[in-house]
Design a protein around this motif. Structure first.
Motif, mmCIF file in Angstrom:
data_model
loop_
_atom_site.group_PDB
_atom_site.id
_atom_site.type_symbol
_atom_site.label_atom_id
_atom_site.label_comp_id
_atom_site.label_asym_id
_atom_site.label_seq_id
_atom_site.Cartn_x
_atom_site.Cartn_y
_atom_site.Cartn_z
ATOM 1 N N LYS A 45 48.041 0.531 3.673
ATOM 2 C CA LYS A 45 48.406 0.551 2.254
ATOM 3 C C LYS A 45 49.058 1.874 1.855
ATOM 4 C CE LYS A 45 46.609 -1.443 -0.918
ATOM 5 N NZ LYS A 45 46.757 -2.327 -1.983
ATOM 6 N N SER A 46 49.044 2.841 2.748
ATOM 7 C CA SER A 46 49.544 4.198 2.461
ATOM 8 C C SER A 46 48.879 4.780 1.211
ATOM 9 C CB SER A 46 51.064 4.194 2.297
ATOM 10 O OG SER A 46 51.677 3.739 3.481
ATOM 11 N N GLU A 47 47.559 4.634 1.157
ATOM 12 C CA GLU A 47 46.796 5.135 0.007
ATOM 13 C C GLU A 47 45.521 5.826 0.472
ATOM 14 O OE1 GLU A 47 47.783 1.613 -3.259
ATOM 15 O OE2 GLU A 47 45.756 1.816 -2.489
ATOM 16 N N GLU A 48 45.105 6.823 -0.322
ATOM 17 C CA GLU A 48 43.818 7.446 -0.064
ATOM 18 C C GLU A 48 42.725 6.490 -0.534
ATOM 19 O OE1 GLU A 48 42.573 11.844 -0.621
ATOM 20 O OE2 GLU A 48 41.748 10.793 -2.355
ATOM 21 N N VAL A 49 41.634 6.447 0.190
ATOM 22 C CA VAL A 49 40.472 5.642 -0.196
ATOM 23 C C VAL A 49 39.267 6.582 -0.308
ATOM 24 C CG1 VAL A 49 41.314 3.488 0.819
ATOM 25 C CG2 VAL A 49 39.971 5.057 2.219
ATOM 26 N N SER A 50 38.293 6.180 -1.144
ATOM 27 C CA SER A 50 37.140 7.058 -1.320
ATOM 28 C C SER A 50 35.916 6.291 -1.811
ATOM 29 C CB SER A 50 37.469 8.168 -2.321
ATOM 30 O OG SER A 50 37.728 7.614 -3.596
ATOM 31 N N ILE A 51 34.783 6.928 -1.591
ATOM 32 C CA ILE A 51 33.505 6.481 -2.139
ATOM 33 C C ILE A 51 32.920 7.719 -2.800
ATOM 34 C CG2 ILE A 51 31.233 5.518 -1.626
ATOM 35 C CD1 ILE A 51 32.530 4.420 1.020
ATOM 36 N N LYS A 52 32.688 7.629 -4.119
ATOM 37 C CA LYS A 52 32.205 8.790 -4.881
ATOM 38 C C LYS A 52 31.090 8.366 -5.828
ATOM 39 C CE LYS A 52 36.294 9.393 -6.599
ATOM 40 N NZ LYS A 52 37.633 9.716 -7.038
ATOM 41 N N GLU A 53 30.474 9.381 -6.451
ATOM 42 C CA GLU A 53 29.449 9.166 -7.484
ATOM 43 C C GLU A 53 28.376 8.189 -7.013
ATOM 44 O OE1 GLU A 53 31.274 8.241 -11.291
ATOM 45 O OE2 GLU A 53 33.019 9.428 -10.731
ATOM 46 N N ILE A 54 27.857 8.437 -5.806
ATOM 47 C CA ILE A 54 26.857 7.547 -5.211
ATOM 48 C C ILE A 54 25.474 7.855 -5.783
ATOM 49 C CG2 ILE A 54 25.779 6.767 -3.065
ATOM 50 C CD1 ILE A 54 28.330 7.844 -1.633
ATOM 51 N N THR A 55 24.811 6.812 -6.241
ATOM 52 C CA THR A 55 23.445 6.935 -6.725
ATOM 53 C C THR A 55 22.579 5.935 -5.963
ATOM 54 O OG1 THR A 55 24.270 7.449 -8.942
ATOM 55 C CG2 THR A 55 21.947 6.844 -8.777
ATOM 56 N N TRP A 56 21.523 6.449 -5.352
ATOM 57 C CA TRP A 56 20.553 5.592 -4.643
ATOM 58 C C TRP A 56 19.344 5.446 -5.524
ATOM 59 C CZ3 TRP A 56 22.687 3.527 -0.539
ATOM 60 C CH2 TRP A 56 23.668 4.242 0.151
ATOM 61 N N ASN A 57 18.740 4.257 -5.507
ATOM 62 C CA ASN A 57 17.545 4.033 -6.296
ATOM 63 C C ASN A 57 16.633 3.076 -5.539
ATOM 64 O OD1 ASN A 57 15.850 4.253 -8.470
ATOM 65 N ND2 ASN A 57 17.411 3.743 -9.978
ATOM 66 N N ILE A 58 15.348 3.215 -5.749
ATOM 67 C CA ILE A 58 14.383 2.281 -5.182
ATOM 68 C C ILE A 58 13.642 1.681 -6.358
ATOM 69 C CG2 ILE A 58 12.391 2.002 -3.669
ATOM 70 C CD1 ILE A 58 13.652 4.831 -2.478
ATOM 71 N N SER A 59 13.818 0.377 -6.530
ATOM 72 C CA SER A 59 13.209 -0.281 -7.683
ATOM 73 C C SER A 59 12.186 -1.305 -7.230
ATOM 74 C CB SER A 59 14.300 -0.943 -8.540
ATOM 75 O OG SER A 59 15.007 -1.883 -7.781
ATOM 76 N N ARG A 60 11.290 -1.607 -8.112
ATOM 77 C CA ARG A 60 10.229 -2.584 -7.848
ATOM 78 C C ARG A 60 10.368 -3.749 -8.781
ATOM 79 N NH1 ARG A 60 9.436 2.042 -7.510
ATOM 80 N NH2 ARG A 60 8.745 3.060 -5.645
ATOM 81 N N GLY A 64 0.784 -1.228 0.000
ATOM 82 C CA GLY A 64 0.000 0.000 0.000
ATOM 83 C C GLY A 64 0.815 1.277 0.000
ATOM 84 N N LEU A 65 2.131 1.141 0.003
ATOM 85 C CA LEU A 65 2.990 2.327 -0.016
ATOM 86 C C LEU A 65 4.196 2.052 -0.903
ATOM 87 C CD1 LEU A 65 5.798 1.773 1.793
ATOM 88 C CD2 LEU A 65 4.179 1.929 3.652
ATOM 89 N N GLU A 66 4.814 3.130 -1.323
ATOM 90 C CA GLU A 66 6.110 2.980 -1.994
ATOM 91 C C GLU A 66 7.057 4.030 -1.471
ATOM 92 O OE1 GLU A 66 5.011 5.246 -6.211
ATOM 93 O OE2 GLU A 66 5.199 3.077 -6.140
ATOM 94 N N PHE A 67 8.306 3.628 -1.377
ATOM 95 C CA PHE A 67 9.344 4.563 -0.977
ATOM 96 C C PHE A 67 9.862 5.232 -2.227
ATOM 97 C CE2 PHE A 67 9.564 1.357 2.515
ATOM 98 C CZ PHE A 67 9.106 2.200 3.517
ATOM 99 N N ILE A 68 9.933 6.573 -2.201
ATOM 100 C CA ILE A 68 10.288 7.303 -3.411
ATOM 101 C C ILE A 68 11.659 7.975 -3.349
ATOM 102 C CG2 ILE A 68 7.922 7.613 -4.224
ATOM 103 C CD1 ILE A 68 7.906 10.387 -2.936
ATOM 104 N N GLU A 69 12.234 8.045 -2.152
ATOM 105 C CA GLU A 69 13.566 8.656 -2.008
ATOM 106 C C GLU A 69 14.221 8.107 -0.753
ATOM 107 O OE1 GLU A 69 15.472 13.165 -1.796
ATOM 108 O OE2 GLU A 69 13.325 12.943 -2.030
ATOM 109 N N PHE A 70 15.554 7.923 -0.810
ATOM 110 C CA PHE A 70 16.305 7.401 0.325
ATOM 111 C C PHE A 70 17.316 8.431 0.790
ATOM 112 C CE2 PHE A 70 20.191 5.153 1.835
ATOM 113 C CZ PHE A 70 19.660 4.599 2.988
ATOM 114 N N LYS A 71 17.493 8.527 2.121
ATOM 115 C CA LYS A 71 18.501 9.421 2.708
ATOM 116 C C LYS A 71 19.426 8.562 3.572
ATOM 117 C CE LYS A 71 17.215 12.569 5.791
ATOM 118 N NZ LYS A 71 16.819 13.837 6.442
#
Length: 160
Positions: free
Chosen positions: A145-160, A105-112
């Protein structure tokens, strides 16, 4: 009907990205929710975790999230039925399911992503915790490891 929260991201030097989600320290999944009957969108963000069960009014069942729409007064539910799954680093970034939900009866339309996430160093035993993805990117340094690490270009989606 199953719904999936998916993530697609560019992981550099880290893998196994997932929400910090244990019974002692549950992750609160935060969404914008919409009624599938009248299409009313709840004015506020809603949060719930996969360990808390709420009674469904007029039913014997329970769900992680129970919501009564103010406009059409119908009661709707959602429960996390699978996950959280870790997002692994890969050559070419592709979307992957983090959690599977049963929505009625509901749908999630955006995630934070307003909670703590964790990841592991690629080719090292470093564990990164307390990762904040609200800004859409994250940077740190892997001492082993003496290296920089990162998480970039994040896209969230809610699919059915």
């Amino acid at each position: 009907m199953p719904s999936y929260l998916t993530i697609e991201a560019q992981l550099e030097g880290v893998t196994a990205l997932q929400p910090t989600d244990t019974e002692e320290n549950p992750y609160y999944y935060t969404f914008r929710v919409q009624c599938t009957s009248c299409r009313e969108t709840h004015p506020n963000w809603v949060s719930f975790n996969r360990f808390e069960e709420n009674e469904i009014p007029g039913s014997r069942g329970e769900a992680n999230f129970v919501w009564k729409c103010r406009l059409c007064t119908k009661t709707h539910t959602a429960s996390i039925v699978n996950g959280p799954n870790a997002y692994e680093a890969q050559e070419k970034q592709k979307a992957m399911n983090i959690i599977e939900m049963d929505c009625r009866g509901l749908e999630f339309i955006e995630f934070k992503p307003d909670g703590d996430w964790e990841a592991k160093g690629v080719d090292s035993t470093t564990t990164f915790s307390g990762i904040d993805l609200l800004e859409g990117e994250w940077y740190d340094y892997d001492e082993k490891k003496s290296e920089e690490v990162s998480i970039k270009e994040i896209t969230w989606n809610i699919s059915r």
